[in-house]
Design a protein around this motif. Sequence first.
Motif, short mmCIF file in Angstrom:
data_model
loop_
_atom_site.label_atom_id
_atom_site.label_comp_id
_atom_site.label_asym_id
_atom_site.label_seq_id
_atom_site.Cartn_x
_atom_site.Cartn_y
_atom_site.Cartn_z
N PRO A 61 -101.12 -35.44 1.53
CA PRO A 61 -101.60 -34.58 2.30
C PRO A 61 -102.33 -36.00 3.89
O PRO A 61 -102.17 -35.48 4.87
N SER A 62 -102.53 -37.13 3.72
CA SER A 62 -102.79 -37.98 4.18
C SER A 62 -102.41 -38.67 4.92
O SER A 62 -101.86 -39.23 5.54
N SER A 63 -100.63 -38.57 4.71
CA SER A 63 -99.41 -39.59 4.70
C SER A 63 -99.18 -38.83 6.20
O SER A 63 -99.12 -37.53 6.55
N ARG A 64 -98.33 -39.37 6.72
CA ARG A 64 -97.49 -39.09 8.42
C ARG A 64 -96.48 -40.85 8.38
O ARG A 64 -96.89 -41.16 8.73
N ALA A 65 -95.62 -39.68 8.98
CA ALA A 65 -93.69 -40.54 9.03
C ALA A 65 -94.83 -41.78 9.91
O ALA A 65 -94.74 -41.10 10.66
N GLY A 66 -94.59 -43.24 9.60
CA GLY A 66 -94.78 -44.09 10.20
C GLY A 66 -96.39 -44.49 10.20
O GLY A 66 -96.61 -45.41 11.58
N GLY A 67 -97.14 -43.85 9.59
CA GLY A 67 -98.34 -44.10 9.50
C GLY A 67 -98.98 -44.46 8.15
O GLY A 67 -97.93 -44.94 7.38
N SER A 68 -100.17 -44.81 7.39
CA SER A 68 -101.13 -44.78 6.69
C SER A 68 -101.12 -43.87 5.08
O SER A 68 -99.99 -42.44 5.58
N GLY A 69 -100.97 -44.30 4.32
CA GLY A 69 -100.45 -43.44 3.01
C GLY A 69 -99.44 -44.50 2.23
O GLY A 69 -99.26 -44.97 1.46
N GLU A 70 -98.75 -42.71 1.67
CA GLU A 70 -97.65 -42.89 0.87
C GLU A 70 -97.03 -42.01 0.91
O GLU A 70 -96.37 -40.99 1.87
N GLN A 71 -95.61 -42.60 0.50
CA GLN A 71 -93.89 -42.07 1.15
C GLN A 71 -93.23 -41.89 -0.24
O GLN A 71 -93.55 -42.87 -0.27
N GLY A 72 -92.40 -41.59 0.19
CA GLY A 72 -91.75 -41.62 -0.42
C GLY A 72 -90.07 -40.04 -1.01
O GLY A 72 -90.46 -39.65 0.01
N LEU A 73 -89.84 -40.19 -2.52
CA LEU A 73 -88.92 -38.63 -2.78
C LEU A 73 -89.38 -38.39 -4.23
O LEU A 73 -89.74 -39.12 -4.79
#
Length: 546
Positions: A61-73
């Motif tokens: 919930p704290s992630s956003r595209a191009g921002g901080s946090g965690e991204q993945g699949l």
Amino acid sequence: MRASLASSIAVTCAAVLALPVSSAAPAAAEVLVQPPAASALPPAPDLPGSTQSLPLGPLGPSSRAGGSGEQGLPRRDVKPFSLVGVVWDDPRAPLHGTVQVRTRATGTDTWSEWQDVETHNDEHGADPDSAEGTSRALRGSTAPLWVGDSDGVEIRVRAEAGGTGGAPPLPAGLRLELVDPGEGPEAQTDTEPVLETEPGTGTEPGTGTEVEQVAEAAPPQTRTAPAPAAPAGATAAVAPADATSAAVAPEAPLPPAPTPAPAATVPAATLAAPLTAPPLSGLLAGLGAINAQLTPYAAPWLPALSKEATEAIASYLPPFLPRTPASGAEAQEPAKTPVQAAAAPYIGPRPAIVTRKGWGADESIREKTFVYTNTIKAAFVHHSATGNNYTCAQAPSVLRSIYRYHVLSSGWRDFGYNFAIDKCGNIYEGRAGGVDKPVLGAHTLGFNTSTMGIAVLGTFSTTAPPAASVTAVARLTAWKLGLHGINPKGSVTLTSGGGNLYAKGTKVKFNAIAGHRDGFATDCPGSLLYGKLGTARTSAASYQGR
């Protein structure tokens, strides 16, 4: 004598025709580009292979595209692939964080553990102000990771923990690249060499005994006069010495210089006979244009040559390949007398090399022109950071995957390195343009000009490189540096094109065989491979006959 001379010319011509020969270029130019018309190639064979490019999304919930946090699949089924990497929009934006992947072996329910992907890869690229380094096609990218045949994937990209200012944002446009190398070229014929498929043990073939360390060679005398002094006011810097960590494995002894192959040996009596250079040069000039265009589609390998045959061929290489040291320790040595100058050159025997055709490069995806630099003063050794979970039989597939990742995913003009070496010591042609030519690569940011890049396939931060790979580094550099009059145990001076260790324009003194970390703040080529470069230098000098 006439029969001997004809035999010598035939042997030399046959060996030369295995190499791409291009016309001479102006020596004054720093970077030379072959005109499109001269580098046009016949249609490439229909080679398989594919790349899946999947956009990453927020995992929390704290992630956003191009921002901080965690991204993945999350875990998902995908088409078959064997190599993974992550790319993003801005090549100048660093990825401050970690990248980890899990993969599922094809046709099974077995998932791997989380594997780390090396996030620092920009230091392997083209120089900042070069045409390739400023191309709009460039993307930021991690190092590629070889995972083997897989049909399932899961990935997470986590921003590093921030300080008082918070975590730095992840770069925008993160995408997962899944590369399928496709099937390799058709099976080799009986007339082609059998590649080593098991790592070497550092023993002499047929003896089962360990080979003694190559002895130190006496300092050689150069065949040229000292180079002009550096311009006044130039800033001098010294690259790091060969200091290695306590974890470095003991030096592995390398075999002595190889025994010349009888089939490629030019008789001594023939070499002593005066060859008529103009007719042979005319023959080579007539074949040059055709050979340069067709070489990528000709032989899948170049055979090893004896030292005598290598030196005979070197006499007829294009004159834009200077064989005199331009700077460094060698340039300060006294010039040879006419008698000494007439002696055999310090060129190691050419090792067997698997060509781009041999490992199945799809020539249709790269840029069609070749870019050259004036000379080769030094060799930078790298590890590919693709992991060590490959067999030597899979090495061509690893190369095809890296090639697709460099060109189609990262936006480079071609394979970045000039040569690659697998764990069994097999040597492969890298960037197109001719193995005997000073092809401008994209391997050591800031120091691609006047150098060659050699990638040893694997990761050697905590794993020792096989002795066969170190031996191959020595044999390759003994030959290629020898074509340009460079002593592998000497030092050279290069001018930085810009990087995180040396500002643009800084003159830096390097070992002729250097590690990537000498020119850029990076772990590459890994501490354990870096610790073997001293052995490679000594052995390469011995192969040259120094």
